[in-house]
Design an enzyme around this catalytic site. Structure first.
Site, mmCIF file in Angstrom:
data_model
loop_
_atom_site.group_PDB
_atom_site.id
_atom_site.type_symbol
_atom_site.label_atom_id
_atom_site.label_comp_id
_atom_site.label_asym_id
_atom_site.label_seq_id
_atom_site.Cartn_x
_atom_site.Cartn_y
_atom_site.Cartn_z
ATOM 1 N N LYS A 132 0.835 -1.220 -0.176
ATOM 2 C CA LYS A 132 0.196 -0.230 -0.035
ATOM 3 C C LYS A 132 0.984 1.315 0.101
ATOM 4 C CE LYS A 132 -4.512 -1.542 0.663
ATOM 5 N NZ LYS A 132 -5.406 -1.947 1.539
ATOM 6 N N ARG A 175 -4.401 -9.776 4.097
ATOM 7 C CA ARG A 175 -4.641 -9.901 2.875
ATOM 8 C C ARG A 175 -3.225 -9.372 1.973
ATOM 9 N NH1 ARG A 175 -6.184 -6.191 -1.310
ATOM 10 N NH2 ARG A 175 -7.789 -7.023 -2.675
#
Ligand code: HH2
Length: 288
Positions: free
Chosen positions: A231, A265
């Site tokens: 991210k 995840r």
């Protein structure tokens, strides 16, 4: 992963269709993007066969479940139609439906949720937290697991000016409200996972505050899932582009698991598996 876990308490199992995911150790959700524009691997798996091959590879590497997404939710991403989403998803889902791990579908559209369930999905992961009209009804009477994620705003605009007075308290209150809405519709706690939604309408300070306080979310009595892999918050800290964020992603996954995350995840399953094995060995180690 057999269905004999009725004696376990809330937050220790996740029922996903015909599977029961035991949460006695951290579980790895492998990401399979079937999109032309995901932030980290956009376009690489748009072709159905390549997505299927990638899914098999992630399971061989140790993924406990897979998350298939056909609509990018990266900041600024444009929405796709339900037909387009289904055209991308269904060939891949159909080819994977007999896999020995649960398949989650990353979608916010009730029509996609329904079709995906028909085609063998075991879980629906909704970054919009089942707020669309008909989303809860699409799933309440099924056996699917539901992942409820916090997002402030919508992907196209969410990173413009995210503001909170108390980010942890506000995210926590939102997730508890969504758990209550699902429970009212008859969804048992052992079918629900919550996710604070790193990067979804949050700046770096918000994301770090949520990661530091992650343990607090465990008290909701449902599974805690996090997505930190590659991210931009990791890029903000390290200065690295998405394809060079593996070390940072591993560090973030370990920090999250130490703070109570039960499902991570991730894009890089094998590396995450190894890192979690080290953490488990240290946690098991007996000083005597
Ligand atoms: N992040 C993305 C998508 N779906 N779902 C959950 N529950 N938690 C997350 O943090 C999360 C998510 C990121 O969006 P995208 O741009 O599609 O990238 P990728 O799927 O490669 O992570």
């Amino acid at each position: 992963m057999e269905a004999s876990a009725s004696s376990l308490t809330d937050g220790h199992i996740l029922r996903c269709g015909r599977f029961v995911l035991m949460l006695d150790c951290p579980r790895i959700m492998g990401i399979v993007n079937i999109t032309p524009d995901s932030f980290s691997d956009g376009g690489a798996f748009l072709d159905a066969q390549r997505a299927v091959d990638h899914a098999h590879r992630l399971v061989e590497e140790g993924a406990d479940l897979l998350d298939l997404g056909a609509e990018s939710t990266r900041p600024g991403a444009a929405p796709v139609s339900a037909d387009e989403e289904l055209d991308r998803l269904l060939p891949v889902l159909t080819a994977l439906a007999r896999l020995e791990v649960p398949i989650s579908i990353d979608t916010s559209k009730p029509v996609v949720m329904r079709e995906a369930m028909q085609a063998g999905a075991a879980m629906i992961n909704d970054v919009n937290a089942f707020r669309a009209a008909g989303a809860i009804e699409a799933l309440a009477k099924t056996a699917a697991a539901l992942c409820v994620m916090h997002m402030r705003g919508e992907p196209r605009t969410m990173q413009a000016h995210p503001t909170y007075v108390d980010v942890v308290g506000e995210v926590d209150a939102f997730l508890r409200e969504r758990i209550a809405a699902l429970a009212d519709a008859g969804v048992a706690h052992d079918r629900i996972a919550i996710d604070p939604g790193f990067g979804f309408g949050k700046n770096l300070d918000h994301n770090l505050a949520l990661l530091r306080a992650l343990q607090q979310f465990s008290s909701a009595g449902v599974a805690v899932l996090v997505g930190l892999s590659r991210k931009s918050m990791l890029g903000n800290i390290t200065g690295r582009p998405a394809h060079e964020r593996l070390p940072a992603s591993i560090a973030a996954a370990l920090l999250a698991v130490e703070r109570g995350a039960q499902i991570v995840r991730v894009h890089d399953v094998a590396a995450t598996r190894d890192a979690l094995a080290i953490l488990a060995a240290v946690q098991r180690a007996d000083p005597d």
